[in-house]
Enzyme design. Structure first.
Site, mmCIF file in Angstrom:
data_model
loop_
_atom_site.group_PDB
_atom_site.id
_atom_site.type_symbol
_atom_site.label_atom_id
_atom_site.label_comp_id
_atom_site.label_asym_id
_atom_site.label_seq_id
_atom_site.Cartn_x
_atom_site.Cartn_y
_atom_site.Cartn_z
ATOM 1 N N HIS A 131 -4.202 -1.302 -6.180
ATOM 2 C CA HIS A 131 -3.688 -0.143 -6.866
ATOM 3 C C HIS A 131 -4.850 0.932 -6.642
ATOM 4 O O HIS A 131 -5.995 0.170 -7.682
ATOM 5 C CB HIS A 131 -3.228 -0.146 -8.305
ATOM 6 C CG HIS A 131 -1.274 -1.314 -8.097
ATOM 7 N ND1 HIS A 131 -0.364 -0.466 -7.193
ATOM 8 C CD2 HIS A 131 -0.729 -1.806 -8.619
ATOM 9 C CE1 HIS A 131 0.091 -1.612 -6.895
ATOM 10 N NE2 HIS A 131 0.714 -1.918 -8.414
ATOM 11 N N ASP A 155 0.757 -0.609 0.006
ATOM 12 C CA ASP A 155 -0.377 0.138 -0.160
ATOM 13 C C ASP A 155 1.165 1.638 0.692
ATOM 14 O O ASP A 155 0.204 2.770 0.367
ATOM 15 C CB ASP A 155 -0.879 0.192 1.076
ATOM 16 C CG ASP A 155 -1.694 -1.522 1.258
ATOM 17 O OD1 ASP A 155 -2.089 -1.802 0.499
ATOM 18 O OD2 ASP A 155 -1.494 -2.075 2.823
#
EC number: 6.3.4.4
Length: 419
Positions: A44, A16
């Protein structure tokens, strides 16, 4: 003509980190973008002109209409997930290719994953429940199904039914029922119809791009170094190799094919799920980081655990991956703090250490505090950053022994400083 090198984007925290934005930002400079490992557990989020794109399997280069996008053999692919993801885009034929050697992540893998996590109770790892571990387990046990088998759905159906029959007792314990053969066949035929145009030998595709066509190739990893199966915070890790070396096995290239390595880090740290997190802040600052950074998982929606920048872990990950430079993401999230902290060492059994031990459970962070700043959001030149923010970046470079080459100051593609 010598072969061209492929550049690599790799996360060096717990995932992340913002890899998607950087790949999207750089993709216009590349002819091909390749994903090497993981599955639809990865996420994403990319913002372009105010439009949000959530990608889980398709490489981030898909937003560049001129780039070819490759899903490599190291990925475990959920047909259902990628078909849904493909609906966000048009005219994908000739722009998206899926390795025939990638392994399939089917619905029963998710059921196994969720059942096992439930059985573990409070000792659960905190997986996404997407079936990634079971799919990789089948691969290692040499009983997995590969994407290329979708080209013959009848034969694949027989293999899946046989797999259930051979493991009837295990599935019974996990309360997983054998699929209806006719329904399964129709499901596989649907996958085959939609995905067959994209299935190919992607290794040959990449070799040709590098060796014969002199194409610029960008490699995109999923998750982050601290989740690597060998070098992460085991057992609270993912089931694949998330480091730069894993890109070679996950795409069918060799170490000499790798050129520049860019490590992606947030200006602070986050983690989803269970496991050690030395610099986690359980107080108001950690909560504020989560609120300002909108720290919720793209895949699960779970709130991410938040804390200060861990320079010890970053230095370890940078060395492990051979990073040439760092991309420092979400600097703007730190705007407005009176002071910001950096974990510069650990305390273990009363002694100060500057490395990562095999087990992080018992380490305590040692912080240095630095003066905060007012605003970096939207800055596009290093000179536009407040002096305190510039000093913060220089401190990170000094401790991690890696230069910062890219700075992100908002989710938008253009709010990026290239040094």
């Amino acid at each position: 003509m010598p072969s061209r090198k492929a550049d690599l984007i790799v996360g060096i925290q717990w995932g992340d980190e913002g890899k998607g934005k950087i790949v999207d930002r750089l993709a216009k400079e590349y002819d091909m973008v390749c994903r090497s490992q993981g599955g639809h557990n990865a996420g994403h989020t990319i913002w372009v002109d105010g439009v949000r794109y959530a990608l889980h399997l398709i490489p981030s280069g898909i937003l560049n209409p001129k780039a070819v996008n490759v899903i490599g053999n190291g990925v475990v692919l959920s047909p259902e997930s990628i078909i849904k993801e493909m609906l966000q885009f048009e005219n994908l034929e000739g722009r998206l290719f899926i390795s025939d050697k990638a392994h399939l992540n089917l619905s029963y893998h998710s059921l196994i994953d969720q059942a096992r996590e439930k059985l573990k109770g409070d000792k659960a790892i905190g997986t996404t429940g997407k079936g990634i571990g079971p799919a990789y387990s089948d691969k290692i046990n040499r009983v997995g199904m590969r994407v290329g088998e979708l080209l013959n759905p009848e034969k694949l159906c027989e293999r899946i039914v046989e797999h259930f029959e051979q493991n009837r007792d295990i599935f019974a314990i996990l309360n997983i029922n054998m699929p209806n053969k006719n329904e399964l066949l129709e499901e596989l035929k649907g996958y085959s119809e939609k995905l067959s145009p994209f299935i190919t030998d992607t290794t040959q595709l990449i070799w040709r791009a590098l060796d014969k066509e002199n194409k610029r190739v960008l490699l995109e990893g999923a998750q982050g170094t601290m989740l690597d199966i060998d070098h992460g915070t085991y057992p609270y890790v993912t089931s694949s190799s998330t480091i730069s070396a894993g890109a070679c096995t996950g795409l069918g290239i060799n170490a000499k094919d790798i050129g520049k390595v860019i490590g992606i880090v947030k200006a602070y740290c986050t983690r989803v799920g269970n496991g050690p997190f030395p610099s986690e802040d359980l107080g108001k600052d950690g909560k504020l980081l989560g609120e300002r950074g909108h720290e919720f998982g793209t895949t699960t929606g779970r709130a991410r655990r938040c804390g200060w920048f861990d320079a010890v872990a970053c230095r370890y990950a940078s060395r492990l991956n051979g990073c040439d430079e760092l991309a420092l993401m979400k600097l703007d999230v730190l705007d407005g703090f009176d002071e910001v902290k950096v974990c510069v060492a650990y305390e273990l059994n009363g002694a100060q250490i500057d490395y990562l031990p095999a087990n992080l459970d018992d380490v305590k962070p040692i912080y240095k505090s630095f003066k905060g700043w007012d605003k970096t959001e939207g800055a596009r030149r290093f000179e536009d950053l407040p002096k305190e923010a510039q000093d913060y970046i220089k401190i990170i470079e000094e401790i991690t022994k890696t230069k910062v080459g890219i700075i992100s100051t908002s989710p938008e593609r253009e709010d990026t400083i290239i040094l």
